[in-house]
Design an enzyme around this catalytic site. Structure first.
Site, PDB file in Angstrom:
ATOM      1  CE  LYS A 132       6.297  -0.182  -0.094  1.00  0.00           C
ATOM      2  NZ  LYS A 132       5.681   0.680  -1.127  1.00  0.00           N
ATOM      3  CB  SER A 208       7.296  -0.537  -4.189  1.00  0.00           C
ATOM      4  OG  SER A 208       6.542   0.489  -3.561  1.00  0.00           O
ATOM      5  CB  SER A 232       3.804   1.287  -4.856  1.00  0.00           C
ATOM      6  OG  SER A 232       4.850   1.513  -5.759  1.00  0.00           O
TER       7      SER A 232
END
Length: 552
Positions: A132, A208, A232
């Site tokens: 990420k 996210s 997330s």
């Protein structure tokens, strides 16, 4: 500071330069614009060989065995995953930067190591891993979804967790997209735009860690590194038919994350794994914790990974609804859509057939949990976020404002120190009561939805309650595929007959249930355990996963 568009263009140019253009699909081979499922486009493109397609389907254990037996080299495997990654990105916009040159050089080092020593370089030797964008990498642009942070000088070293993965032998292949503010259960920002779900381009990939969900669900990497403060890791895992774990806070390193919330400790964000199996989640956790990260990141609890879990008999409590039996007015309680309820029933039948005791679980006042949580998400009233946006005149996206409103609408923020202390105390009281209630009822794990629906339209993921409640309680929670998909013939059409919703959010979700739209979309479930019992959660998830697969 430059305007946001100038900084955005710097990041876009860096991404463009990183894309291995030789593996892009030619324009005339792209799917038609009305094709909504593009999951298998890369596989049928001819860019990957038949053997490379086999490589994409392997899990960690199979790849390690292939390396040891000299069936494949790390370079061959990493090349296959990079090829797939480039095409999937072309179709979904999930990547922020490709690490191809670095990854192939590392692959060659690992191949040379195995040839010279006869041993693997670690438990993740040659495993392609996506990461990420929130986790910083040395000498690269790092921004965490905030345009103004693009102007920051690149750090001298990787985030702690990235260093641990490299030390375990993993090959970092691609960085993945995130939403503005890091506070959407969706994936859109002002730098790269919107990431799309390869199973249905109109639907959200989650957030996210939305890019990570696409990466793992579309087999662009074997393991993924995500983060979670309200769902997330779990929403992207749910929406991309893969597996994810929200670990207990203070077990996994978080040092070296981009963003503006450093020092906010009332609701701790955590880093956690995405994978295509429970075994992948377990190896991810074990590979990190066996390196004793608390010896460097001193805020972490020195809790080693227990690889010898013996569950014995256990009881699963089924939470059919996060407020079904409540007797008072609610503002943040939502009934799951019929396909999700069907998946829960299927899981109950599967567990019972496997000899597991299953009981109903009435939630402990989740409205109270949300009332504690909401002001703690932005205790300063969102000023750090708003200052970051205003520094470059960056527009605030709708789901960013929606998240800010979690705190602003309480009328309590910005919190005074005394207010924050009171909420921290209420949080700890709530956690203690929940733990004692699980003990009193004899429930070891809670099975529940991961989201009200199987999926959600882009830009519409507004309800966090089925994941964020476990953040306020700081309980480890795993998401896994149920093995079922939405079926318009079975699940019925439109809103549930006679059900009007208990509050505005619930009524929105009633309208969001569209069996035509979601037909064929996979349904995920969530299994929650007790604090610092992450190993137990994965062991129980494995039991559930095996039971679900045996019923297919």
């Amino acid at each position: 500071m430059p305007e946001w568009t100038e900084l955005r263009d710097i990041a876009l140019e860096a991404r463009e330069k990183s894309i291995p253009k030789q593996w892009l699909l030619p324009e005339d081979q792209l799917p038609p614009k009305d094709q909504l499922n593009v999951l298998d486009v890369a596989r049928s493109s001819g860019i990957l060989s038949a053997e490379e397609l086999v490589m994409l389907d392997q899990d960690v254990a199979e790849l390690l065995e292939a390396y040891k037996s000299k069936k494949w080299t790390v370079r061959q495997v990493v090349t296959a995953f990079l090829k797939n990654s480039v095409i999937v990105h072309q179709l979904t916009n999930y990547a922020t930067e490709f690490l191809a040159d670095e990854a192939l050089a590392r692959a060659d080092e690992l191949d040379a190591h195995l040839a010279s020593t006869g041993t693997l370089a670690g438990p993740l030797h040659g495993i392609p891993v996506s990461i990420k964008e929130q986790l910083t990498l040395a000498k690269r642009i790092n921004h965490g979804g905030f345009v103004n942070l693009i102007a920051n000088p690149p750090p001298a070293e990787d985030a702690h967790l990235a260093r641990l993965f490299r030390a375990a032998g993993a090959v970092l292949t691609v960085r993945t997209n995130i939403p503005q503010s890091l506070m959407h259960l969706d994936c859109e920002n002002n730098i790269y735009g919107r990431t799309r779900n390869p199973r249905h381009l109109l639907l959200s990939p989650g957030g996210s860690s939305g890019g990570e969900g696409v990466s793992i669900g579309a087999r662009c990497a074997v393991l993924g590194i995500g983060t979670d403060i309200g769902g997330s890791v779990r929403a992207p895992a749910a929406f991309n038919a893969c597996y994810g774990l929200r670990p207990t806070a203070l077990r996994i390193p978080v040092l070296g994350h981009s963003g503006v919330a450093a020092g906010q400790e009332s609701i701790r964000g955590v880093a956690g794994p995405l994978a295509n199996s429970v075994e992948g989640l377990e190896l991810w956790m074990r590979s990190v914790l066996e390196q004793e990260p608390w010896e460097y990141e001193t805020s972490l609890m020195p809790v080693p990974w227990n690889k010898d879990v013996q569950l014995g008999e256990f009881t699963v409590g089924v939470m059919w609804d996060d407020g079904e039996l409540m007797r008072r007015e609610t503002t943040s309680i939502v009934k799951p859509h019929p396909p999700v309820t069907r998946a829960l029933k299927h899981a109950v039948d599967s567990l019972k057939a496997a000899g597991v005791k299953v009981v109903d679980w009435e939630p402990l006042d989740h409205q109270r949990g949300w009332d504690i949580l909401a002001p703690l998400y932005f205790p300063d009233g969102g000023q750090r976020w708003l200052s970051a946006f205003s520094a470059t005149n960056e527009p605030i996206l709708p789901l960013t404002q929606h998240a800010l409103n979690f705190s602003l609408n309480t009328g309590k923020t910005p919190l005074s120190i005394a207010d924050n202390w009171d909420l921290n105390y209420a949080r700890e009281t709530y956690r203690r009561e929940h733990h004692l209630l699980m003990k009193a009822r004899g429930v070891d794990f809670i099975l529940c939805p991961a989201y009200p629906g199987a999926g959600v339209l882009q830009g519409q993921s507004r309800y966090w309650g089925y994941t964020s409640i476990w953040n306020i309680l700081d309980l480890p929670a795993a998401v896994l595929p149920s093995g079922l998909a939405v079926d318009k013939a079975v699940d019925g059409g439109g809103a549930v007959e006679g059900y009007e919703g208990r509050n505005e959010m619930d009524r929105e979700e009633v309208k969001a249930y569209d069996p035509e739209l979601f037909h064929g979309f996979p349904i995920a479930l969530q299994l929650v355990g007790k604090r610092f019992r992450d190993e137990d959660v994965l062991a129980a998830t494995k039991v559930l996963d095996t039971a679900l697969k045996s019923k297919r």
